[in-house]
Write a protein that holds these residues in place. Structure first.
Motif, PDB file in Angstrom:
ATOM      1  N   TRP A   1       0.844  -1.192   0.000  1.00 45.92           N
ATOM      2  CA  TRP A   1       0.000   0.000   0.000  1.00 45.92           C
ATOM      3  C   TRP A   1       0.878   1.241   0.000  1.00 45.92           C
ATOM      4  O   TRP A   1       1.688   1.431   0.894  1.00 45.92           O
ATOM      5  CB  TRP A   1      -0.921   0.008   1.219  1.00 45.92           C
ATOM      6  CG  TRP A   1      -1.864   1.170   1.214  1.00 45.92           C
ATOM      7  CD1 TRP A   1      -1.748   2.326   1.917  1.00 45.92           C
ATOM      8  CD2 TRP A   1      -3.063   1.289   0.449  1.00 45.92           C
ATOM      9  NE1 TRP A   1      -2.803   3.156   1.642  1.00 45.92           N
ATOM     10  CE2 TRP A   1      -3.625   2.554   0.740  1.00 45.92           C
ATOM     11  CE3 TRP A   1      -3.720   0.438  -0.456  1.00 45.92           C
ATOM     12  CZ2 TRP A   1      -4.806   2.997   0.164  1.00 45.92           C
ATOM     13  CZ3 TRP A   1      -4.905   0.884  -1.032  1.00 45.92           C
ATOM     14  CH2 TRP A   1      -5.444   2.139  -0.722  1.00 45.92           C
ATOM     15  N   ARG A   2       0.743   2.087  -1.034  1.00 42.81           N
ATOM     16  CA  ARG A   2       1.506   3.340  -1.085  1.00 42.81           C
ATOM     17  C   ARG A   2       0.544   4.505  -0.988  1.00 42.81           C
ATOM     18  O   ARG A   2      -0.436   4.576  -1.719  1.00 42.81           O
ATOM     19  CB  ARG A   2       2.310   3.444  -2.399  1.00 42.81           C
ATOM     20  CG  ARG A   2       3.280   2.296  -2.674  1.00 42.81           C
ATOM     21  CD  ARG A   2       4.274   2.060  -1.570  1.00 42.81           C
ATOM     22  NE  ARG A   2       5.047   3.219  -1.153  1.00 42.81           N
ATOM     23  CZ  ARG A   2       6.273   3.514  -1.572  1.00 42.81           C
ATOM     24  NH1 ARG A   2       6.864   2.751  -2.478  1.00 42.81           N
ATOM     25  NH2 ARG A   2       6.911   4.570  -1.105  1.00 42.81           N
TER      26      ARG A   2
ATOM     27  N   ASP B   1      -3.906  11.839   0.603  1.00 44.19           N
ATOM     28  CA  ASP B   1      -3.774  11.073  -0.640  1.00 44.19           C
ATOM     29  C   ASP B   1      -4.698   9.849  -0.595  1.00 44.19           C
ATOM     30  O   ASP B   1      -4.967   9.294   0.471  1.00 44.19           O
ATOM     31  CB  ASP B   1      -2.299  10.635  -0.771  1.00 44.19           C
ATOM     32  CG  ASP B   1      -2.046   9.838  -2.034  1.00 44.19           C
ATOM     33  OD1 ASP B   1      -2.821   9.971  -2.991  1.00 44.19           O
ATOM     34  OD2 ASP B   1      -1.062   9.068  -2.055  1.00 44.19           O
ATOM     35  N   LYS B   2      -5.179   9.424  -1.776  1.00 42.43           N
ATOM     36  CA  LYS B   2      -6.102   8.282  -1.801  1.00 42.43           C
ATOM     37  C   LYS B   2      -5.415   6.935  -1.564  1.00 42.43           C
ATOM     38  O   LYS B   2      -5.968   6.049  -0.938  1.00 42.43           O
ATOM     39  CB  LYS B   2      -6.845   8.245  -3.151  1.00 42.43           C
ATOM     40  CG  LYS B   2      -8.260   8.820  -3.034  1.00 42.43           C
ATOM     41  CD  LYS B   2      -9.029   8.660  -4.325  1.00 42.43           C
ATOM     42  CE  LYS B   2      -9.304   7.195  -4.607  1.00 42.43           C
ATOM     43  NZ  LYS B   2      -9.804   6.942  -5.928  1.00 42.43           N
ATOM     44  N   GLY B   3      -4.208   6.783  -2.107  1.00 46.36           N
ATOM     45  CA  GLY B   3      -3.472   5.547  -1.880  1.00 46.36           C
ATOM     46  C   GLY B   3      -3.803   4.455  -2.863  1.00 46.36           C
ATOM     47  O   GLY B   3      -4.890   4.437  -3.463  1.00 46.36           O
ATOM     48  N   ARG B   4      -2.833   3.541  -3.069  1.00 49.28           N
ATOM     49  CA  ARG B   4      -3.013   2.455  -4.028  1.00 49.28           C
ATOM     50  C   ARG B   4      -1.996   1.352  -3.740  1.00 49.28           C
ATOM     51  O   ARG B   4      -1.004   1.596  -3.041  1.00 49.28           O
ATOM     52  CB  ARG B   4      -2.795   2.979  -5.459  1.00 49.28           C
ATOM     53  CG  ARG B   4      -1.359   3.361  -5.806  1.00 49.28           C
ATOM     54  CD  ARG B   4      -1.284   4.593  -6.681  1.00 49.28           C
ATOM     55  NE  ARG B   4      -1.858   5.754  -6.006  1.00 49.28           N
ATOM     56  CZ  ARG B   4      -1.136   6.615  -5.257  1.00 49.28           C
ATOM     57  NH1 ARG B   4       0.140   6.445  -5.075  1.00 49.28           N
ATOM     58  NH2 ARG B   4      -1.699   7.649  -4.657  1.00 49.28           N
TER      59      ARG B   4
ATOM     60  N   ILE C   1       2.941 -11.453  -1.467  1.00 46.81           N
ATOM     61  CA  ILE C   1       2.648 -10.986  -0.110  1.00 46.81           C
ATOM     62  C   ILE C   1       2.019  -9.597  -0.182  1.00 46.81           C
ATOM     63  O   ILE C   1       2.567  -8.693  -0.795  1.00 46.81           O
ATOM     64  CB  ILE C   1       3.929 -10.926   0.751  1.00 46.81           C
ATOM     65  CG1 ILE C   1       4.622 -12.288   0.762  1.00 46.81           C
ATOM     66  CG2 ILE C   1       3.610 -10.471   2.159  1.00 46.81           C
ATOM     67  CD1 ILE C   1       5.978 -12.290   1.438  1.00 46.81           C
ATOM     68  N   VAL C   2       0.853  -9.452   0.464  1.00 47.16           N
ATOM     69  CA  VAL C   2       0.153  -8.164   0.463  1.00 47.16           C
ATOM     70  C   VAL C   2       0.410  -7.460   1.791  1.00 47.16           C
ATOM     71  O   VAL C   2       0.190  -8.036   2.857  1.00 47.16           O
ATOM     72  CB  VAL C   2      -1.370  -8.378   0.280  1.00 47.16           C
ATOM     73  CG1 VAL C   2      -2.087  -7.031   0.200  1.00 47.16           C
ATOM     74  CG2 VAL C   2      -1.643  -9.210  -0.967  1.00 47.16           C
ATOM     75  N   ALA C   3       0.893  -6.228   1.726  1.00 47.09           N
ATOM     76  CA  ALA C   3       1.190  -5.481   2.954  1.00 47.09           C
ATOM     77  C   ALA C   3       0.417  -4.170   2.966  1.00 47.09           C
ATOM     78  O   ALA C   3       0.541  -3.357   2.060  1.00 47.09           O
ATOM     79  CB  ALA C   3       2.683  -5.208   3.048  1.00 47.09           C
ATOM     80  N   GLU C   4      -0.388  -3.987   4.016  1.00 45.15           N
ATOM     81  CA  GLU C   4      -1.202  -2.774   4.150  1.00 45.15           C
ATOM     82  C   GLU C   4      -1.046  -2.194   5.555  1.00 45.15           C
ATOM     83  O   GLU C   4      -0.662  -2.897   6.474  1.00 45.15           O
ATOM     84  CB  GLU C   4      -2.701  -3.093   4.013  1.00 45.15           C
ATOM     85  CG  GLU C   4      -3.134  -3.835   2.814  1.00 45.15           C
ATOM     86  CD  GLU C   4      -4.567  -4.338   3.001  1.00 45.15           C
ATOM     87  OE1 GLU C   4      -5.491  -3.504   2.967  1.00 45.15           O
ATOM     88  OE2 GLU C   4      -4.752  -5.550   3.195  1.00 45.15           O
TER      89      GLU C   4
END
Ligand SMILES: Cc1cc2nc3c(=O)[nH]c(=O)nc-3n(C[C@H](O)[C@H](O)[C@H](O)COP(=O)(O)OP(=O)(O)OC[C@H]3O[C@@H](n4cnc5c(N)ncnc54)[C@H](O)[C@@H]3O)c2cc1C
Ligand code: SF4
Ligand code: FES
Lengths: 246, 637
Positions: free
Chosen positions: A8-9, A15-18, A97-100
């Protein structure tokens, strides 16, 4: 080992983020998850891309700074460990790998994986203490405390304030965190004089911060790196009711 | 620079009491007219800010962390000393005083150490009253264990999380003052300079780490409680963000730096396993209560530890130091481990490790007892090494852990800048050349709860203060300088990350200024560090800007200061032609390889004074006098 990361950036709180995808290669299975992110960040800096911001400090599971939602789980796979204690051997080679960041209204995202947990501090300021004046106190051994009680207080006091309980909870409830502090102090003889006002004020502040209610989902206990027991929530509920009716 | 330690007259037992009586007081109604800036919220900073707020001062408290509770102190494991003599084993204030002066290898101020021993009992009382859940015995009384360099049990503990519980106690005291509005806490603010007006510390300049704003804060006194500088070695047991920026910037504004070369290498840490490694993990000294340290008697023995019979193990600490055995002080234990590995007896894949074995203790006491005492440490070891220490001995090796050196302070904890106080690990004061285990928590809380609140009042009551605002020219000027410095760093636009520079510096430091130091190595470091610094200022790469949350920029600022401090550290180590405590000059050792002091020439505190960029620092000496504990060759045999 090699991994595909979906991270997640988000530049700042407005900012909305993506999600952005990255590849990392030749990671030792003994490296920690955060060391893997270090490798990625050095790589990104070399390429002139902005490194991923994440909070961390002790890197041994005690300061409560780190906290990443990894593959949908607060602090990632495994039990009783914070993100910084997670080793890459817990993943499969070539795994995605998903990192949020923690997702909860009272924890606004500051950047990427960094959130603002100052709402926890404000709950503590609302009475999460014993009013002991510096110097004006009796000898440490003046009040014996039975070992089982001292041990239970210690179990509750072990909370590191990481916020995983909130992130894991479908209602973003902070009950486990608050209950741990209320229990710690309510169990001890020193905590008795302010017992009633403490629970009332802390719960009121918790509500004011916008944390949700507890619906006995127990995801908090499952993801808590210090394995704080949900029995503390029951104790806090009792404390709260007693405070209200007395 | 003229150093005055301000040690009070009179017999050592009376010094602190007499001094307290002689200190001028600020009357209760006037306290709220003063503002005190406290930078840092570790044990020292949180306890100081809370106590000052309680006395009625206005306190502004700062930390680069998001919350006071995240400070590095939270990671302390083993315990905190106090000579309560609850164990009835002959402890006393005098004995703690004696052990600390001796443990520090006769390089600490006697008067400070005595005061520390005197007030330490009150710390335990205070913490209990705050609700710190110390370990208790079955009768409900406080339990104790032993730490290195002592033959009595005087260490209080809360499982393996003593630092956490003490910090949460101090944090709760701080919360209480925040609740009543006496302390205002500023999170995610990094102090980047002090502002000195008419020779007095009158404020600080911070960077707001979220917005990047460079902010001025005005006060009547400044307290630095910003921790140690062990991370100059890159790999250490310190938290990742621990750094020297606050004390280094203060040094450059005129605060003398005391004994920078006194660094502590802790004997029991998990050995390094790969290049990617970002920090080293401590295995608390308390483990040496029950763990026995050994290496195989045969060089290069590759058998599994379980397969090596008793008769072929060398419990070398018990053999060489029968009186203290596994509980010798840290410097002694670390060097012994290094010697064993240098001589080819080391174990593990790299040969740079020794065993810490709980087999005998588990047999004697049962697994439950060991689990209760050290469970979280065993879990941590298991997590990191993927080995089960209940079955197979831990592999351990020394690692950088603590810095005894720090800003020079007088007996009142004031630095050589009037109005700037330094407490906790950030000052140089009480541990001499080697700190005993469980004494840092004690010192941090002693400074914050029981020393500073008195001594700072005397300064406020006896000094004249001119009205100052952030609009003052000196504030504006310092603010501008800091802003410029930050921008300059971001605009270098080279090729290497701060992390890479930090690792390189760490390697130079560990190889040449680490556990064993010699003239050639120190000179090498002194040649290499300025080159690396030059490269840093021409080839650093920071992506992003200075006006946003930018963790690379934060890191780079800290590394820039380490690149200067590292040089001073090596310089001090080169000048100190003796071995003492953690400072081991290979040229100066006894026949048995122990540290050999040179009291005739070096019984002084080296207080370095900044002389300007690229100029040799100026050495000021504070002679140490030993009237009560006569210096001798330390013996733990
Ligand atoms: C793993 C480990 C275990 C230990 N175990 C023990 C033990 O069992 N017993 C014992 O006695 N000692 C132990 N120690 C040592 C002890 O923990 C430390 O020496 C002590 O906690 C230091 O406390 P402090 O308050 O001086 O500083 P810290 O706790 O380091 O706090 C520094 C504070 O300053 C702030 N800060 C720093 N620079 C700035 C800046 N520029 N701007 C704003 N804020 C800043 C930080 O945010 C932080 O709040 C251990 C140390 C380690 C590393
Ligand atoms: S209760 Fe557990 S998950 Fe929640 S803040 Fe405390 S340690 Fe973290
Ligand atoms: S970095 Fe401290 S708990 Fe993870």
């Amino acid at each position: 080992m090699n991994f595909k990361l979906k991270i997640w950036r988000q530049k700042n709180s407005t900012d909305k983020g993506r999600f952005v995808e990255y590849l990392v290669k030749n990671i030792s299975p003994d490296a920690s998850f955060l060391e893997m992110l270090d490798v990625l960040n050095v790589e990104l800096t070399r390429r002139g891309e902005e490194p991923v911001a994440f909070d961390h400090d002790c890197r041994e599971g005690i300061c409560g700074s780190c906290g990443i939602m990894i593959n949908g789980r607060a602090h990632g796979p495994g039990h009783g460990a914070a993100t910084c204690e997670l080793r890459m051997r817990a993943f499969q080679d070539n795994e995605t790998i998903v990192a949020e960041p923690w997702r909860a209204k009272p924890f606004p995202v500051l950047r990427d994986l960094v959130v603002d947990r100052s709402s926890f501090d404000r709950i503590m300021v609302a009475g999460g203490y014993i009013s002991a004046k510096t110097g004006g106190v009796p000898d440490g051994n003046a009040i014996p405390i039975s070992k089982p009680i001292a041990d239970q207080a210690m179990d509750a006091a072990a909370c590191i304030g990481c916020g995983a309980c909130v992130a894991a909870c479908p209602n973003s409830s902070a009950m486990l965190f608050v209950a741990a502090k209320v229990s710690h102090l309510a169990l001890l003889p020193q905590g008795q004089p302010e017992r009633k006002s403490r629970v009332e004020r802390m719960v009121a502040q918790m509500d004011a911060e916008g944390f949700g209610n507890c619906s006995n989902n127990y995801a908090c206990e499952a993801e808590c790196p210090k394995e704080i027991s949900v029995s503390n929530i029951a104790r806090m509920n009792t404390e709260y009711i007693l405070a209200k009716i007395r | 620079m003229k150093l005055n330690s301000k040690i009070p007259d009179g017999p050592i037992e009376k010094k602190w009491d007499n001094h307290r009586f002689n200190l001028k007081l600020v009357n209760p109604a006037n306290k709220r007219k003063y503002t005190i800036i406290v930078v840092g919220t570790g044990l020292a900073g949180a306890s100081a800010a809370a106590s000052l707020g309680e006395l009625g001062y206005n306190v502004l408290s700062f930390s680069y962390h998001e919350s006071p509770r995240r400070a590095h102190s939270i990671a302390a494991q083993g315990g905190i000393n106090a000579p309560k003599n609850y164990s009835n084993d002959g402890d006393s204030i005098w004995r703690l005083f004696y052990d600390t002066v001796k443990g520090g290898d006769y390089r600490a101020r006697e008067a400070n150490v005595y005061r520390l021993a005197q007030v330490s009992g009150s710390i335990i009382d205070q913490c209990v009253a705050q609700g710190v859940p110390f370990a208790r015995d079955y009768a409900g009384y406080l339990d104790n264990r032993s730490f290195g360099g002592a033959q009595v049990s005087r260490t209080f503990y809360a499982r393996g999380q003593t630092g956490q519980q003490l910090l949460l106690g101090a944090y709760s005291a701080l919360c209480r003052q925040m609740d009543v509005g006496k302390v205002k806490f500023f999170a995610r603010r990094e102090m980047l300079d002090v502002v000195v007006i008419d020779g007095q510390a009158r404020g600080v300049i911070c960077r707001n780490l979220v917005t990047g704003a460079i902010e001025p804060y005005v006060g009547d006194a400044v307290v630095l409680a910003t921790g140690g500088y062990g991370n100059v070695f890159y790999l250490s047991t310190n938290a990742k963000a621990s750094n020297a920026t606050a004390i280094w910037r203060a040094y450059k504004r005129g605060a003398a730096f005391g004994n920078p070369c006194y660094t502590q290498i802790h004997p029991t840490c998990i050995p390094q396993s790969g290049e990617y490694q970002s920090k080293l993990t401590l295995m608390s000294e308390s483990l040496r209560n029950d763990g026995r340290i050994w290496v195989p008697k045969k060089k290069g023995d590759t058998r599994k530890p379980e397969d090596i019979p008793e008769s072929e193990r060398d419990y070398y600490l018990e053999r060489i130091y029968p009186a203290f055995g596994n509980l010798v002080p840290r410097d002694v234990a670390s060097r012994a481990a290094k010697r064993m590995c240098d001589d080819g007896y080391g174990v593990g894949s790299t040969g740079r490790a020794v065993y810490l074995d709980f087999g005998a203790a588990i047999k004697r006491l049962g697994k439950n007892v060991i689990e209760e005492r050290y469970g979280n440490l065993f879990d941590m070891y298991h997590e990191i090494s993927a080995e089960d220490p209940y079955r197979t001995p831990m592999r351990i090796y020394p690692a950088v852990h603590y810095t005894m050196g720090g800003l020079w302070v007088d007996y009142n904890l004031m630095s050589s800048i009037p109005g700037m106080y330094v407490v906790g690990e950030a000052n140089f004061s009480d541990h001499g050349a080697n700190r005993l285990g469980a004494s840092a928590l004690m010192q941090g809380l002693a400074d914050g709860y029981f020393v500073l609140p008195y001594t700072i009042g005397d300064y406020l009551a006896t000094s004249k203060f001119k009205q100052v605002s952030a609009e003052e020219a000196s504030f504006k000027e310092t603010q501008r300088e800091v802003g410029h410095y930050v921008k300059k760093m971001v605009s270098i636009n080279g090729k290497k990350s701060a992390e890479e520079f930090h690792r390189e510096l760490g390697k130079i430091m560990w190889d040449n200024v680490g556990m064993g130091r010699n003239k050639a190595g120190l000179k090498k470091a002194l040649a290499k560090i300025p080159k690396l610094r030059e490269e840093f200022w021409s080839n650093l790469k920071i992506v992003g800007t200075a006006s946003e949350l930018n963790m690379e920029l934060e890191k780079a600022g800290r590394v820039a200061d380490f690149l200067e401090l590292g040089e001073l550290l090596a310089y001090d180590a080169l000048h100190r032609e003796e071995s003492c405590g953690g400072h081991f000059r290979e040229e100066h050792q006894t026949e048995e390889g122990e540290a050999k002091r040179n009291d005739a020439k070096f019984s002084y505190v080296a207080a370095w004074e900044y002389a300007g960029a690229n100029k040799a620092p100026i050495l000021n000496k504070e002679q140490l006098k030993f009237e009560y504990v006569k210096p001798s060759q330390r013996s733990y045999k």
